[in-house]
Motif scaffolding. Structure first.
Motif, PDB file in Angstrom:
ATOM      1  N   ARG A  23      43.734  43.179  43.670  1.00  0.00           N
ATOM      2  CA  ARG A  23      43.313  42.471  42.461  1.00  0.00           C
ATOM      3  C   ARG A  23      42.573  41.191  42.827  1.00  0.00           C
ATOM      4  O   ARG A  23      42.874  40.552  43.825  1.00  0.00           O
ATOM      5  N   PRO A  24      41.647  40.789  41.981  1.00  0.00           N
ATOM      6  CA  PRO A  24      40.988  39.502  42.186  1.00  0.00           C
ATOM      7  C   PRO A  24      41.983  38.359  41.990  1.00  0.00           C
ATOM      8  O   PRO A  24      43.057  38.558  41.406  1.00  0.00           O
ATOM      9  N   PRO A  25      41.629  37.156  42.435  1.00  0.00           N
ATOM     10  CA  PRO A  25      42.517  36.004  42.226  1.00  0.00           C
ATOM     11  C   PRO A  25      42.817  35.802  40.733  1.00  0.00           C
ATOM     12  O   PRO A  25      41.980  36.101  39.872  1.00  0.00           O
ATOM     13  N   ALA A  26      43.986  35.288  40.442  1.00  0.00           N
ATOM     14  CA  ALA A  26      44.443  35.128  39.057  1.00  0.00           C
ATOM     15  C   ALA A  26      43.451  34.342  38.197  1.00  0.00           C
ATOM     16  O   ALA A  26      43.274  34.653  37.014  1.00  0.00           O
ATOM     17  N   GLU A  27      42.788  33.353  38.773  1.00  0.00           N
ATOM     18  CA  GLU A  27      41.900  32.510  37.968  1.00  0.00           C
ATOM     19  C   GLU A  27      40.636  33.220  37.483  1.00  0.00           C
ATOM     20  O   GLU A  27      39.945  32.718  36.595  1.00  0.00           O
ATOM     21  N   ILE A  28      40.309  34.389  38.026  1.00  0.00           N
ATOM     22  CA  ILE A  28      39.117  35.095  37.537  1.00  0.00           C
ATOM     23  C   ILE A  28      39.441  36.442  36.889  1.00  0.00           C
ATOM     24  O   ILE A  28      38.542  37.196  36.529  1.00  0.00           O
ATOM     25  N   ARG A  29      40.702  36.723  36.703  1.00  0.00           N
ATOM     26  CA  ARG A  29      41.083  38.022  36.139  1.00  0.00           C
ATOM     27  C   ARG A  29      40.648  38.207  34.697  1.00  0.00           C
ATOM     28  O   ARG A  29      40.589  39.329  34.205  1.00  0.00           O
ATOM     29  N   ASP A  30      40.300  37.134  34.003  1.00  0.00           N
ATOM     30  CA  ASP A  30      39.758  37.298  32.656  1.00  0.00           C
ATOM     31  C   ASP A  30      38.315  37.795  32.704  1.00  0.00           C
ATOM     32  O   ASP A  30      37.793  38.310  31.733  1.00  0.00           O
ATOM     33  N   LYS A  31      37.673  37.693  33.886  1.00  0.00           N
ATOM     34  CA  LYS A  31      36.297  38.164  34.071  1.00  0.00           C
ATOM     35  C   LYS A  31      36.244  39.528  34.756  1.00  0.00           C
ATOM     36  O   LYS A  31      35.337  40.318  34.517  1.00  0.00           O
ATOM     37  N   VAL A  32      37.194  39.791  35.636  1.00  0.00           N
ATOM     38  CA  VAL A  32      37.282  41.100  36.299  1.00  0.00           C
ATOM     39  C   VAL A  32      38.714  41.306  36.787  1.00  0.00           C
ATOM     40  O   VAL A  32      39.328  40.389  37.335  1.00  0.00           O
TER      41      VAL A  32
END
Length: 115
Positions: A23-32
């Motif tokens: 998974r991508p880092p938590a801070e960008i999970r709203d984008k991907v």
């Protein structure tokens, strides 16, 4: 035929670990973000992104698919081309275990899964 309860629990555990590793880092999970779905005998890994055309909505973009063939006890591996159809993954269209499929997707040696 769908997976048994025991098979489903095993596969979900393996897939959850894969998703957490990738998974991508938590801070960008709203984008991907990354997730999976189990559909009968198949597993589909997909990315989740905001829709460009419908603000506030999310879309799922398929990354890879595998289907378990119970009669031969193996997994068929697929990738999705631009025409949105699934194609057998060459050079390894068949693997014996789900972790082998996930390893192929992670390595993405031929840039078929993540482009």
């Amino acid at each position: 035929m769908a997976f048994s309860t025991e098979e489903l629990a095993t596969y979900e555990s393996i897939l959850d670990a894969y998703i957490e590793r990738n998974r991508p880092p938590a801070e960008i999970r709203d984008k991907v973000d990354l997730s999976y779905r189990i559909e009968r005998q198949s597993v589909v890994i997909f990315e989740i992104r905001p829709s460009m055309f419908r603000p506030g909505e999310k879309i799922e973009e398929a990354v890879a698919k595998t289907t378990y063939v119970r009669t031969t006890n193996h997994w068929r591996v697929f990738w999705q081309r631009a025409d949105l159809k699934w194609y057998g993954y060459e050079p390894d269209p068949i693997v014996q275990e789900l972790p082998e499929f996930l390893r192929l997707v992670e390595e993405d040696e031929y840039n078929c899964f993540y482009g």
